[in-house]
Design an enzyme around this catalytic site. Structure first.
Site, PDB file in Angstrom:
ATOM      1  N   GLY A  98      49.023  42.665  74.886  1.00 49.96           N
ATOM      2  CA  GLY A  98      48.188  42.029  75.900  1.00 49.96           C
ATOM      3  C   GLY A  98      48.383  42.758  77.216  1.00 49.96           C
ATOM      4  O   GLY A  98      49.370  43.481  77.386  1.00 49.96           O
ATOM      5  N   CYS A 134      54.177  45.085  71.310  1.00 54.78           N
ATOM      6  CA  CYS A 134      53.961  45.370  72.728  1.00 54.78           C
ATOM      7  C   CYS A 134      54.217  44.126  73.596  1.00 54.78           C
ATOM      8  O   CYS A 134      55.358  43.691  73.703  1.00 54.78           O
ATOM      9  CB  CYS A 134      52.563  45.961  72.925  1.00 54.78           C
ATOM     10  SG  CYS A 134      52.384  46.771  74.516  1.00 54.78           S
ATOM     11  N   TYR A 135      53.194  43.502  74.161  1.00 54.43           N
ATOM     12  CA  TYR A 135      53.425  42.287  74.957  1.00 54.43           C
ATOM     13  C   TYR A 135      54.170  41.248  74.110  1.00 54.43           C
ATOM     14  O   TYR A 135      55.087  40.569  74.586  1.00 54.43           O
ATOM     15  CB  TYR A 135      52.084  41.718  75.435  1.00 54.43           C
ATOM     16  CG  TYR A 135      52.213  40.458  76.268  1.00 54.43           C
ATOM     17  CD1 TYR A 135      52.463  40.533  77.629  1.00 54.43           C
ATOM     18  CD2 TYR A 135      52.090  39.191  75.678  1.00 54.43           C
ATOM     19  CE1 TYR A 135      52.587  39.382  78.393  1.00 54.43           C
ATOM     20  CE2 TYR A 135      52.208  38.036  76.429  1.00 54.43           C
ATOM     21  CZ  TYR A 135      52.460  38.130  77.785  1.00 54.43           C
ATOM     22  OH  TYR A 135      52.585  37.000  78.538  1.00 54.43           O
ATOM     23  N   HIS A 160      52.450  50.630  69.040  1.00 50.37           N
ATOM     24  CA  HIS A 160      51.345  49.966  68.339  1.00 50.37           C
ATOM     25  C   HIS A 160      51.244  50.441  66.889  1.00 50.37           C
ATOM     26  O   HIS A 160      50.647  51.484  66.623  1.00 50.37           O
ATOM     27  CB  HIS A 160      50.027  50.226  69.071  1.00 50.37           C
ATOM     28  CG  HIS A 160      49.930  49.462  70.346  1.00 50.37           C
ATOM     29  ND1 HIS A 160      49.452  48.174  70.410  1.00 50.37           N
ATOM     30  CD2 HIS A 160      50.311  49.780  71.607  1.00 50.37           C
ATOM     31  CE1 HIS A 160      49.518  47.740  71.658  1.00 50.37           C
ATOM     32  NE2 HIS A 160      50.040  48.698  72.403  1.00 50.37           N
ATOM     33  N   GLU A 220      49.442  49.346  64.615  1.00 53.49           N
ATOM     34  CA  GLU A 220      48.099  49.167  64.059  1.00 53.49           C
ATOM     35  C   GLU A 220      47.170  50.352  64.307  1.00 53.49           C
ATOM     36  O   GLU A 220      46.128  50.459  63.679  1.00 53.49           O
ATOM     37  CB  GLU A 220      47.462  47.876  64.618  1.00 53.49           C
ATOM     38  CG  GLU A 220      47.097  47.895  66.100  1.00 53.49           C
ATOM     39  CD  GLU A 220      48.270  47.608  67.037  1.00 53.49           C
ATOM     40  OE1 GLU A 220      49.423  47.723  66.612  1.00 53.49           O
ATOM     41  OE2 GLU A 220      48.023  47.285  68.213  1.00 53.49           O
ATOM     42  N   GLY A 230      19.512  44.564  57.139  1.00 57.24           N
ATOM     43  CA  GLY A 230      20.851  44.975  57.568  1.00 57.24           C
ATOM     44  C   GLY A 230      21.899  44.581  56.528  1.00 57.24           C
ATOM     45  O   GLY A 230      21.627  43.799  55.612  1.00 57.24           O
ATOM     46  N   ASP A 288      24.727  42.774  56.735  1.00 55.23           N
ATOM     47  CA  ASP A 288      25.260  41.415  56.693  1.00 55.23           C
ATOM     48  C   ASP A 288      24.327  40.445  55.974  1.00 55.23           C
ATOM     49  O   ASP A 288      24.754  39.696  55.085  1.00 55.23           O
ATOM     50  CB  ASP A 288      25.557  40.902  58.112  1.00 55.23           C
ATOM     51  CG  ASP A 288      26.531  41.807  58.839  1.00 55.23           C
ATOM     52  OD1 ASP A 288      27.229  42.578  58.158  1.00 55.23           O
ATOM     53  OD2 ASP A 288      26.575  41.755  60.078  1.00 55.23           O
ATOM     54  N   LYS A 292      33.616  43.578  59.239  1.00 54.20           N
ATOM     55  CA  LYS A 292      32.509  44.408  58.764  1.00 54.20           C
ATOM     56  C   LYS A 292      32.896  45.284  57.551  1.00 54.20           C
ATOM     57  O   LYS A 292      32.148  45.372  56.583  1.00 54.20           O
ATOM     58  CB  LYS A 292      32.065  45.330  59.906  1.00 54.20           C
ATOM     59  CG  LYS A 292      30.789  46.064  59.630  1.00 54.20           C
ATOM     60  CD  LYS A 292      29.645  45.205  60.037  1.00 54.20           C
ATOM     61  CE  LYS A 292      28.309  45.804  59.739  1.00 54.20           C
ATOM     62  NZ  LYS A 292      27.247  44.899  60.186  1.00 54.20           N
TER      63      LYS A 292
END
Ligand code: XMP
Length: 511
Positions: free
Chosen positions: A55, A82-83, A169, A171, A225, A227, A367
């Site tokens: 954050g 991190c935060y 990080h 990720e 599309g 979705d 997605k």
């Protein structure tokens, strides 16, 4: 079946959705929730592990996001990033200080011991840092597990209590062993079984939809599309002919798109699919209109009117399918972001349709998971890897007035670009790639004749979420082929340019 769950507590960092996606990629279901969640709510949620995200704040700042202290008493493993790593230290008797200089970018991570979190991570590796504050004194019971040159406490932990903090990080892709660290936390620390897979999602969702819908009637607006295509296919798998799909052909689709929708969903999947032919209606309404926002408003309004008319013919339905995906759910839970363009979505439909309840079968999925699910359901790559296309479609890729002639030129140029990108195998790397017909004409010489024709611009961007984007470094040879083909094969085009602007300052679309 109840999945094992990881709870990702959101402290406002920019990579938070990425953390959740990585966890799911590693085969464990997880949800991103606001940091205000109380310990009692967390217990009720029942996660096997908790991740505190990064954050932008300093733990000492006024109004800095806090965490319910009770969360440390639940006996659930916790990983702070991190935060989150600083917050654990701050709440558990350690201290956090402002570093002399911010540490940003790739840094060498050096291990100082063995533990469950860093198992399999080599003695030295590259990690991605982005911080100013850092942990100075460790939280009670923890020891230092790794450091970098300017961050003595880059990783700390307490294997017994299953409490860990990583300043870097894990990720982001730049952290070489980031996935390994997350995997260790999930499997070695939290005891995950890896029970989250698309096959399970299909089985579960089909069963859930059958139970919810019963013998009732469902309506879905197919946009072409990804979705809405996957949502409709899933609902169709569950209840077959009880689902009616409406596809509004506004005449502004890309080349071959309308035909593909009708073929795949109508013929191959055998859905009850209604096509509303409204091309001329849209062109008439757009005559003489050049302002981008005006175009969007006209198209959005007309789309709803056409859909409403079709829906009236079908009569009352019990359910309306919406292709809402997880990022939409997370976004809408937050503060408002600035309106840059009035995005047209099928969002206005619920107001004009006679239905009782909304069904959102993709509500929990990111997605990339929607794409995997589509593949699992047997949809082809050309549907599943279809790029996001704006609701107003080609109308906002034609600068100035939309005319039949410009539409045809753009469709042909765009089809060539798409085909060459596919042939070069670049379609999964590039987020969006399309042609634009500019409002400029230039002089050219084609087949010994002077021509005065349209300039076609090519736009291709890489992006994770369309909020920011960079122009794609397409090889020159591919660009050359596209340019040669467009100027050679497409009517009313004699020049091709490539857009090399990132977002910001430009947007992805030209209008
Ligand atoms: P911009 O141009 O704002 O686009 O950088 C960001 C992403 O949104 C898509 N886009 C739209 N999608 N209705 C939509 O459903 C719209 O009106 C619209 N305008 C832009 C764009 O294609 C990109 O993926």
């Amino acid at each position: 079946m109840q999945h094992q769950k990881i709870l990702v507590l959101d402290f406002g960092g920019q990579y938070n959705q990425l953390i959740a996606r990585r966890v799911r990629d590693l085969g464990v279901y997880c949800e991103l929730k606001p940091s205000e969640m109380t310990a009692a709510e967390i217990r009720a949620f029942g996660p096997i592990g908790i991740i505190f995200t990064g954050g932008p704040n300093s733990v000492y700042a006024e109004n800095a996001p806090d965490v319910d202290k009770g969360v440390f008493e639940l006996g659930i493993p916790i990983l702070g990033i991190c935060y989150g790593c600083q917050l654990i230290a701050y709440k558990r008797g350690g201290s956090v200080v402002r570093a002399a200089a911010s540490e940003y970018g790739k840094k060498e991570l050096i291990l100082c011991g063995e533990d469950a979190l860093l198992g399999g991570v080599p003695q030295r590796s590259v990690c991605w840092m982005s911080h100013t504050d850092r942990v100075e004194e460790l939280p009670a019971g923890c020891k230092v597990l790794a450091s970098t040159e300017s961050c003595p406490v880059a990783v700390y932990g307490d294997d017994g209590r299953k409490l860990y903090g990583v300043q870097f990080h894990p990720e982001v892709a730049h952290s070489e062993y980031g996935d390994r660290v997350l995997k260790n936390f999930l499997y070695a620390v939290c005891g995950a079984k890896g029970d989250w897979s698309m096959q399970n999602v299909v089985q579960e969702q089909v069963a859930r939809l059958r139970e919810k819908i019963g013998g009732k009637k469902v309506l879905c607006a197919l946009s072409g599309g990804v979705d809405s295509a996957v949502a409709a296919t899933l609902v169709h798998r569950a209840v077959g002919k009880q689902l009616v799909c409406v596809f509004v052909d506004h005449g502004l689709h890309r080349k071959g798109e309308t035909e593909e929708v009708m073929r795949v969903f109508g013929e191959e999947l055998g859905m009850d699919l209604v096509k509303a032919d409204a091309g001329p209606l849209f062109l008439t309404a757009l005559k003489g209109v050049t302002d981008p926002e005006q175009k969007r408003k006209i198209i959005g309004k007309l789309f709803i009117e056409v859909f409403e008319k079709e829906a009236k013919k079908i009569g009352a339905v019990d359910f309306l399918v919406q292709g809402t995906i997880y990022p939409d759910v997370i976004e809408s839970g937050k503060g408002k972001s600035a309106v840059i363009k009035s995005h047209h979505n099928v969002g206005g439909l619920p107001d004009v349709i006679d239905f009782k309840e909304i069904v959102e079968p993709l509500r929990d999925l990111f997605k990339d998971e929607v794409r995997k699910l589509g593949t699992e359901l047997g949809l082809s790559d050309s549907i599943v890897w279809r790029q996001p296309c704006p609701g107003p479609a080609l109308a906002i890729r034609i600068m100035g007035e939309v005319t039949e002639e410009k539409l045809e030129t753009l469709r042909d140029a765009d089809a060539i670009f798409r085909e060459e990108i596919f042939k070069a195998g670049l379609e999964k790397e590039i987020w969006q790639y399309f042609a634009v017909i500019t409002d400029s004409k230039t002089v050219g010489v084609q087949g010994d004749f002077r021509t005065y024709e349209n300039v076609i611009a090519l736009r291709a961007v890489t992006s994770a979420d369309a909020m920011t984007a960079d122009w794609a470094r397409i090889p020159y040879e591919v660009l050359e082929r596209v340019s040669n083909r467009i100027t050679g094969e497409v009517k009313h085009a004699n020049r091709v340019v490539y857009d090399i602007t990132s977002k910001p300052p430009a947007t992805i679309e030209w209008e």
